[in-house]
Motif scaffolding. Structure first.
Motif, PDB file in Angstrom:
ATOM      1  N   LYS A  62     -19.063  29.035 100.145  1.00  0.00           N
ATOM      2  CA  LYS A  62     -20.511  29.169 100.277  1.00  0.00           C
ATOM      3  C   LYS A  62     -20.944  28.436 101.546  1.00  0.00           C
ATOM      4  CE  LYS A  62     -21.633  29.726  95.472  1.00  0.00           C
ATOM      5  NZ  LYS A  62     -20.689  29.391  94.463  1.00  0.00           N
ATOM      6  N   VAL A  63     -21.742  29.093 102.379  1.00  0.00           N
ATOM      7  CA  VAL A  63     -22.198  28.500 103.632  1.00  0.00           C
ATOM      8  C   VAL A  63     -23.634  28.036 103.471  1.00  0.00           C
ATOM      9  CG1 VAL A  63     -22.639  28.903 106.081  1.00  0.00           C
ATOM     10  CG2 VAL A  63     -20.652  29.966 104.984  1.00  0.00           C
ATOM     11  N   MET A  64     -23.868  26.777 103.819  1.00  0.00           N
ATOM     12  CA  MET A  64     -25.200  26.189 103.814  1.00  0.00           C
ATOM     13  C   MET A  64     -25.513  25.790 105.250  1.00  0.00           C
ATOM     14  SD  MET A  64     -25.826  26.076 100.487  1.00  0.00           S
ATOM     15  CE  MET A  64     -27.108  24.881 100.229  1.00  0.00           C
ATOM     16  N   ILE A  65     -26.640  26.248 105.777  1.00  0.00           N
ATOM     17  CA  ILE A  65     -27.050  25.910 107.136  1.00  0.00           C
ATOM     18  C   ILE A  65     -28.166  24.880 107.076  1.00  0.00           C
ATOM     19  CG2 ILE A  65     -28.149  26.778 109.234  1.00  0.00           C
ATOM     20  CD1 ILE A  65     -26.644  29.388 108.819  1.00  0.00           C
ATOM     21  N   VAL A  66     -27.991  23.790 107.812  1.00  0.00           N
ATOM     22  CA  VAL A  66     -28.999  22.741 107.941  1.00  0.00           C
ATOM     23  C   VAL A  66     -29.233  22.585 109.439  1.00  0.00           C
ATOM     24  CG1 VAL A  66     -29.582  20.338 107.476  1.00  0.00           C
ATOM     25  CG2 VAL A  66     -28.129  21.587 105.876  1.00  0.00           C
ATOM     26  N   THR A  67     -30.449  22.841 109.887  1.00  0.00           N
ATOM     27  CA  THR A  67     -30.687  22.882 111.331  1.00  0.00           C
ATOM     28  C   THR A  67     -32.112  22.480 111.702  1.00  0.00           C
ATOM     29  OG1 THR A  67     -30.431  24.299 113.279  1.00  0.00           O
ATOM     30  CG2 THR A  67     -31.359  25.330 111.314  1.00  0.00           C
ATOM     31  N   THR A  68     -32.298  22.096 112.935  1.00  0.00           N
ATOM     32  CA  THR A  68     -33.633  21.858 113.487  1.00  0.00           C
ATOM     33  C   THR A  68     -34.107  23.069 114.286  1.00  0.00           C
ATOM     34  OG1 THR A  68     -32.742  20.852 115.499  1.00  0.00           O
ATOM     35  CG2 THR A  68     -33.305  19.363 113.688  1.00  0.00           C
ATOM     36  N   PHE A  69     -33.249  24.056 114.443  1.00  0.00           N
ATOM     37  CA  PHE A  69     -33.572  25.214 115.274  1.00  0.00           C
ATOM     38  C   PHE A  69     -34.343  26.263 114.467  1.00  0.00           C
ATOM     39  CE2 PHE A  69     -29.805  23.315 117.169  1.00  0.00           C
ATOM     40  CZ  PHE A  69     -30.295  23.084 118.445  1.00  0.00           C
ATOM     41  N   ALA A  70     -35.596  26.488 114.854  1.00  0.00           N
ATOM     42  CA  ALA A  70     -36.469  27.445 114.167  1.00  0.00           C
ATOM     43  C   ALA A  70     -36.726  28.660 115.052  1.00  0.00           C
ATOM     44  CB  ALA A  70     -37.776  26.765 113.784  1.00  0.00           C
ATOM     45  N   LEU A 107     -34.383  24.067 107.082  1.00  0.00           N
ATOM     46  CA  LEU A 107     -34.924  23.696 108.383  1.00  0.00           C
ATOM     47  C   LEU A 107     -35.316  22.236 108.296  1.00  0.00           C
ATOM     48  CD1 LEU A 107     -35.640  24.670 111.201  1.00  0.00           C
ATOM     49  CD2 LEU A 107     -37.878  25.336 110.309  1.00  0.00           C
ATOM     50  N   LYS A 108     -34.542  21.372 108.937  1.00  0.00           N
ATOM     51  CA  LYS A 108     -34.797  19.938 108.812  1.00  0.00           C
ATOM     52  C   LYS A 108     -35.851  19.476 109.810  1.00  0.00           C
ATOM     53  CE  LYS A 108     -30.664  18.939 111.497  1.00  0.00           C
ATOM     54  NZ  LYS A 108     -29.378  18.313 111.541  1.00  0.00           N
ATOM     55  N   ASP A 109     -36.583  18.509 109.387  1.00  0.00           N
ATOM     56  CA  ASP A 109     -37.649  17.904 110.176  1.00  0.00           C
ATOM     57  C   ASP A 109     -37.356  16.407 110.166  1.00  0.00           C
ATOM     58  OD1 ASP A 109     -40.005  16.437 110.747  1.00  0.00           O
ATOM     59  OD2 ASP A 109     -41.288  18.040 110.006  1.00  0.00           O
ATOM     60  N   HIS A 144     -38.943  13.785 110.766  1.00  0.00           N
ATOM     61  CA  HIS A 144     -39.926  12.898 110.152  1.00  0.00           C
ATOM     62  C   HIS A 144     -39.859  12.987 108.630  1.00  0.00           C
ATOM     63  CE1 HIS A 144     -41.503  12.015 114.063  1.00  0.00           C
ATOM     64  NE2 HIS A 144     -41.655  13.301 114.295  1.00  0.00           N
ATOM     65  N   ARG A 145     -39.704  14.195 108.107  1.00  0.00           N
ATOM     66  CA  ARG A 145     -39.595  14.349 106.652  1.00  0.00           C
ATOM     67  C   ARG A 145     -38.302  13.736 106.146  1.00  0.00           C
ATOM     68  NH1 ARG A 145     -41.510  20.513 106.040  1.00  0.00           N
ATOM     69  NH2 ARG A 145     -43.599  20.197 106.826  1.00  0.00           N
ATOM     70  N   LEU A 146     -37.206  13.937 106.883  1.00  0.00           N
ATOM     71  CA  LEU A 146     -35.935  13.356 106.459  1.00  0.00           C
ATOM     72  C   LEU A 146     -36.034  11.838 106.445  1.00  0.00           C
ATOM     73  CD1 LEU A 146     -33.302  15.601 108.251  1.00  0.00           C
ATOM     74  CD2 LEU A 146     -33.872  15.561 105.832  1.00  0.00           C
ATOM     75  N   PHE A 147     -36.675  11.243 107.455  1.00  0.00           N
ATOM     76  CA  PHE A 147     -36.856   9.795 107.483  1.00  0.00           C
ATOM     77  C   PHE A 147     -37.693   9.348 106.288  1.00  0.00           C
ATOM     78  CE2 PHE A 147     -39.425   6.080 108.467  1.00  0.00           C
ATOM     79  CZ  PHE A 147     -38.428   5.145 108.661  1.00  0.00           C
ATOM     80  N   ASN A 148     -38.781  10.083 106.009  1.00  0.00           N
ATOM     81  CA  ASN A 148     -39.649   9.719 104.894  1.00  0.00           C
ATOM     82  C   ASN A 148     -38.904   9.799 103.566  1.00  0.00           C
ATOM     83  OD1 ASN A 148     -41.836   9.141 106.511  1.00  0.00           O
ATOM     84  ND2 ASN A 148     -42.703  11.188 106.360  1.00  0.00           N
ATOM     85  N   CYS A 149     -38.049  10.818 103.389  1.00  0.00           N
ATOM     86  CA  CYS A 149     -37.259  10.926 102.158  1.00  0.00           C
ATOM     87  C   CYS A 149     -36.306   9.741 102.055  1.00  0.00           C
ATOM     88  CB  CYS A 149     -36.466  12.233 102.139  1.00  0.00           C
ATOM     89  SG  CYS A 149     -37.500  13.677 101.895  1.00  0.00           S
ATOM     90  N   TYR A 150     -35.648   9.401 103.152  1.00  0.00           N
ATOM     91  CA  TYR A 150     -34.717   8.273 103.161  1.00  0.00           C
ATOM     92  C   TYR A 150     -35.471   6.982 102.860  1.00  0.00           C
ATOM     93  CZ  TYR A 150     -31.763   4.536 104.908  1.00  0.00           C
ATOM     94  OH  TYR A 150     -31.046   3.381 105.023  1.00  0.00           O
ATOM     95  N   TYR A 151     -36.593   6.794 103.541  1.00  0.00           N
ATOM     96  CA  TYR A 151     -37.380   5.576 103.372  1.00  0.00           C
ATOM     97  C   TYR A 151     -37.874   5.451 101.936  1.00  0.00           C
ATOM     98  CZ  TYR A 151     -40.835   1.942 104.127  1.00  0.00           C
ATOM     99  OH  TYR A 151     -41.545   0.776 104.043  1.00  0.00           O
ATOM    100  N   SER A 152     -38.423   6.545 101.386  1.00  0.00           N
ATOM    101  CA  SER A 152     -38.948   6.514 100.025  1.00  0.00           C
ATOM    102  C   SER A 152     -37.851   6.191  99.023  1.00  0.00           C
ATOM    103  CB  SER A 152     -39.575   7.862  99.672  1.00  0.00           C
ATOM    104  OG  SER A 152     -40.690   8.097 100.494  1.00  0.00           O
TER     105      SER A 152
END
Length: 86
Positions: free
Chosen positions: A38-46, A64-66, A68-76
């Motif tokens: 199974k292929v999962m794509i995680v990217t900043t390219f939109a 589609l990673k962002d 700022h959102r990834l930082f907020n999830c990590y921080y939270s």
């Protein structure tokens, strides 16, 4: 592709733009080889067309990673339950 289906990984977590072979090219090769991966794509390219191409390659996930959102999830997650945010 040179991968024995019995030894293929269950999941490939890839970006779209990678050196030597894009994640979309890899997904297409996996599809053509009929591998059970199974292929999962995680990217900043939109860029236009990337999602459609991923769907054509039958990827199982496209995030589609962002940053700022990834930082907020990590921080939270890492600051949950601390009094006063400390």
């Amino acid at each position: 592709m040179g991968i024995d289906p019995a030894g293929a990984p269950d999941i490939c977590l890839v970006d779209i733009e990678m050196p030597h072979l894009s994640g979309l090219e890899l997904a297409e090769k996996i599809k053509q080889a009929n591998l059970p991966c199974k292929v999962m794509i995680v990217t900043t390219f939109a860029r236009p067309g990337y999602l459609q191409k991923a769907m054509d390659c039958e990827v199982h996930g496209y995030l589609l990673k962002d940053e700022h959102r990834l930082f907020n999830c990590y921080y939270s997650k890492n600051h949950a339950g601390r009094k006063g945010g400390q």
